[in-house]
Design a protein around this motif. Structure first.
Motif, PDB file in Angstrom:
ATOM      1  N   MET A 195       0.512  -1.542  -0.203  1.00  0.00           N
ATOM      2  CA  MET A 195       0.128   0.393   0.276  1.00  0.00           C
ATOM      3  C   MET A 195       0.096   1.034  -0.026  1.00  0.00           C
ATOM      4  O   MET A 195       0.257   2.392  -0.863  1.00  0.00           O
ATOM      5  CB  MET A 195      -1.205  -0.121   1.449  1.00  0.00           C
ATOM      6  N   ARG A 196       1.830   1.075   0.639  1.00  0.00           N
ATOM      7  CA  ARG A 196       3.165   2.139   1.143  1.00  0.00           C
ATOM      8  C   ARG A 196       3.628   2.314  -0.186  1.00  0.00           C
ATOM      9  O   ARG A 196       3.367   3.657  -1.213  1.00  0.00           O
ATOM     10  CB  ARG A 196       3.573   1.846   2.268  1.00  0.00           C
ATOM     11  N   LYS A 197       3.787   1.387  -0.532  1.00  0.00           N
ATOM     12  CA  LYS A 197       4.093   2.037  -2.729  1.00  0.00           C
ATOM     13  C   LYS A 197       3.599   2.916  -3.147  1.00  0.00           C
ATOM     14  O   LYS A 197       3.377   3.706  -4.178  1.00  0.00           O
ATOM     15  CB  LYS A 197       5.222   0.914  -3.101  1.00  0.00           C
ATOM     16  N   VAL A 198       1.973   1.970  -3.196  1.00  0.00           N
ATOM     17  CA  VAL A 198       1.743   2.512  -4.184  1.00  0.00           C
ATOM     18  C   VAL A 198       1.055   4.336  -3.978  1.00  0.00           C
ATOM     19  O   VAL A 198       1.100   5.185  -4.867  1.00  0.00           O
ATOM     20  CB  VAL A 198       0.056   1.644  -3.979  1.00  0.00           C
ATOM     21  N   MET A 199       1.140   4.343  -2.790  1.00  0.00           N
ATOM     22  CA  MET A 199       0.395   5.288  -2.483  1.00  0.00           C
ATOM     23  C   MET A 199       1.979   6.400  -3.050  1.00  0.00           C
ATOM     24  O   MET A 199       1.470   7.814  -3.832  1.00  0.00           O
ATOM     25  CB  MET A 199       0.188   5.964  -0.995  1.00  0.00           C
ATOM     26  N   ARG A 200       2.949   5.894  -2.572  1.00  0.00           N
ATOM     27  CA  ARG A 200       4.567   6.799  -2.517  1.00  0.00           C
ATOM     28  C   ARG A 200       4.207   7.376  -4.261  1.00  0.00           C
ATOM     29  O   ARG A 200       4.885   8.618  -4.167  1.00  0.00           O
ATOM     30  CB  ARG A 200       5.121   6.498  -2.046  1.00  0.00           C
ATOM     31  N   LYS A 201       3.793   6.294  -4.931  1.00  0.00           N
ATOM     32  CA  LYS A 201       4.226   6.257  -6.663  1.00  0.00           C
ATOM     33  C   LYS A 201       3.556   7.132  -7.497  1.00  0.00           C
ATOM     34  O   LYS A 201       3.183   8.224  -8.068  1.00  0.00           O
ATOM     35  CB  LYS A 201       4.181   4.890  -7.467  1.00  0.00           C
ATOM     36  N   ARG A 202       1.834   7.157  -6.549  1.00  0.00           N
ATOM     37  CA  ARG A 202       0.866   7.742  -7.264  1.00  0.00           C
ATOM     38  C   ARG A 202       0.573   9.071  -6.373  1.00  0.00           C
ATOM     39  O   ARG A 202       0.319  10.582  -7.691  1.00  0.00           O
ATOM     40  CB  ARG A 202      -0.441   7.303  -6.464  1.00  0.00           C
ATOM     41  N   TYR A 203       1.028   9.282  -5.272  1.00  0.00           N
ATOM     42  CA  TYR A 203       1.756  11.247  -4.596  1.00  0.00           C
ATOM     43  C   TYR A 203       2.837  11.731  -4.817  1.00  0.00           C
ATOM     44  O   TYR A 203       2.096  13.004  -4.255  1.00  0.00           O
ATOM     45  CB  TYR A 203       0.563  10.812  -3.604  1.00  0.00           C
ATOM     46  N   VAL A 204       4.072  11.137  -4.703  1.00  0.00           N
ATOM     47  CA  VAL A 204       4.901  11.741  -4.333  1.00  0.00           C
ATOM     48  C   VAL A 204       5.252  11.971  -5.776  1.00  0.00           C
ATOM     49  O   VAL A 204       5.346  11.309  -7.183  1.00  0.00           O
ATOM     50  CB  VAL A 204       5.694  10.687  -4.281  1.00  0.00           C
ATOM     51  N   PRO A 205       5.379  13.330  -6.047  1.00  0.00           N
ATOM     52  CA  PRO A 205       6.497  13.888  -7.791  1.00  0.00           C
ATOM     53  C   PRO A 205       7.659  13.041  -8.364  1.00  0.00           C
ATOM     54  O   PRO A 205       8.883  12.666  -7.537  1.00  0.00           O
ATOM     55  CB  PRO A 205       6.030  15.353  -7.899  1.00  0.00           C
ATOM     56  N   THR A 206       8.379  12.882  -9.379  1.00  0.00           N
ATOM     57  CA  THR A 206       9.286  12.254  -8.680  1.00  0.00           C
ATOM     58  C   THR A 206      10.937  12.835  -8.567  1.00  0.00           C
ATOM     59  O   THR A 206      11.875  12.722  -8.688  1.00  0.00           O
ATOM     60  CB  THR A 206       9.483  11.336 -10.718  1.00  0.00           C
ATOM     61  N   SER A 207       9.931  14.225  -8.965  1.00  0.00           N
ATOM     62  CA  SER A 207      11.355  15.352  -8.762  1.00  0.00           C
ATOM     63  C   SER A 207      11.923  14.900  -6.615  1.00  0.00           C
ATOM     64  O   SER A 207      12.467  15.182  -6.761  1.00  0.00           O
ATOM     65  CB  SER A 207      10.727  16.686  -8.982  1.00  0.00           C
ATOM     66  N   TYR A 208      10.832  14.488  -6.324  1.00  0.00           N
ATOM     67  CA  TYR A 208      11.270  13.991  -4.978  1.00  0.00           C
ATOM     68  C   TYR A 208      12.322  13.065  -4.837  1.00  0.00           C
ATOM     69  O   TYR A 208      12.922  13.589  -4.376  1.00  0.00           O
ATOM     70  CB  TYR A 208       9.784  14.111  -3.989  1.00  0.00           C
ATOM     71  N   ASN A 209      12.012  12.201  -5.774  1.00  0.00           N
ATOM     72  CA  ASN A 209      12.691  10.945  -5.534  1.00  0.00           C
ATOM     73  C   ASN A 209      13.813  11.601  -5.958  1.00  0.00           C
ATOM     74  O   ASN A 209      15.279  10.668  -5.258  1.00  0.00           O
ATOM     75  CB  ASN A 209      12.054  10.181  -6.308  1.00  0.00           C
ATOM     76  N   ARG A 210      13.989  12.531  -6.929  1.00  0.00           N
ATOM     77  CA  ARG A 210      15.512  12.296  -7.659  1.00  0.00           C
ATOM     78  C   ARG A 210      16.342  13.782  -6.565  1.00  0.00           C
ATOM     79  O   ARG A 210      16.800  13.065  -6.567  1.00  0.00           O
ATOM     80  CB  ARG A 210      15.318  13.541  -9.067  1.00  0.00           C
ATOM     81  N   THR A 211      15.724  14.928  -5.688  1.00  0.00           N
ATOM     82  CA  THR A 211      16.338  15.434  -5.090  1.00  0.00           C
ATOM     83  C   THR A 211      16.451  13.959  -3.708  1.00  0.00           C
ATOM     84  O   THR A 211      18.055  14.671  -3.072  1.00  0.00           O
ATOM     85  CB  THR A 211      15.059  16.110  -4.784  1.00  0.00           C
ATOM     86  N   MET A 212      15.976  13.170  -3.279  1.00  0.00           N
ATOM     87  CA  MET A 212      15.856  13.103  -2.272  1.00  0.00           C
ATOM     88  C   MET A 212      17.423  12.125  -2.522  1.00  0.00           C
ATOM     89  O   MET A 212      18.458  11.658  -1.882  1.00  0.00           O
ATOM     90  CB  MET A 212      15.194  11.543  -1.752  1.00  0.00           C
ATOM     91  N   ARG A 213      17.675  10.799  -3.909  1.00  0.00           N
ATOM     92  CA  ARG A 213      18.909  10.383  -4.351  1.00  0.00           C
ATOM     93  C   ARG A 213      20.189  11.072  -3.856  1.00  0.00           C
ATOM     94  O   ARG A 213      20.775  10.747  -3.999  1.00  0.00           O
ATOM     95  CB  ARG A 213      18.381   9.729  -5.484  1.00  0.00           C
TER      96      ARG A 213
END
Length: 65
Positions: A1-19
């Motif tokens: 569930m957590r992965k689905v929610m993250r994929k749906r509501y968190v922008p890809t730019s956030y993931n790139r910034t966190m990496r």
């Protein structure tokens, strides 16, 4: 569930910034303990799992002699 929610509501730019954050992190005025804590938190937020050797190599590569 957590992965689905993250994929749906968190922008890809956030993931790139966190990496990118662990790579850009510098000790500056932080103590060693604070720096280690920040690095660990950045790795958790970026969802990066490393073994101990890889983490150690990342720390030592940032140190300039």
């Amino acid at each position: 569930m957590r992965k689905v929610m993250r994929k749906r509501y968190v922008p890809t730019s956030y993931n790139r910034t966190m990496r990118q954050k662990p790579q850009r992190l510098s000790q500056e005025s932080l103590t060693v303990e604070e720096y280690c804590k920040e690095m660990k938190m950045a790795l958790v937020r970026a969802n990066i799992e490393e073994d101990t050797k890889a983490t150690h190599d990342g720390f030592t590569n940032k140190i300039s002699f």
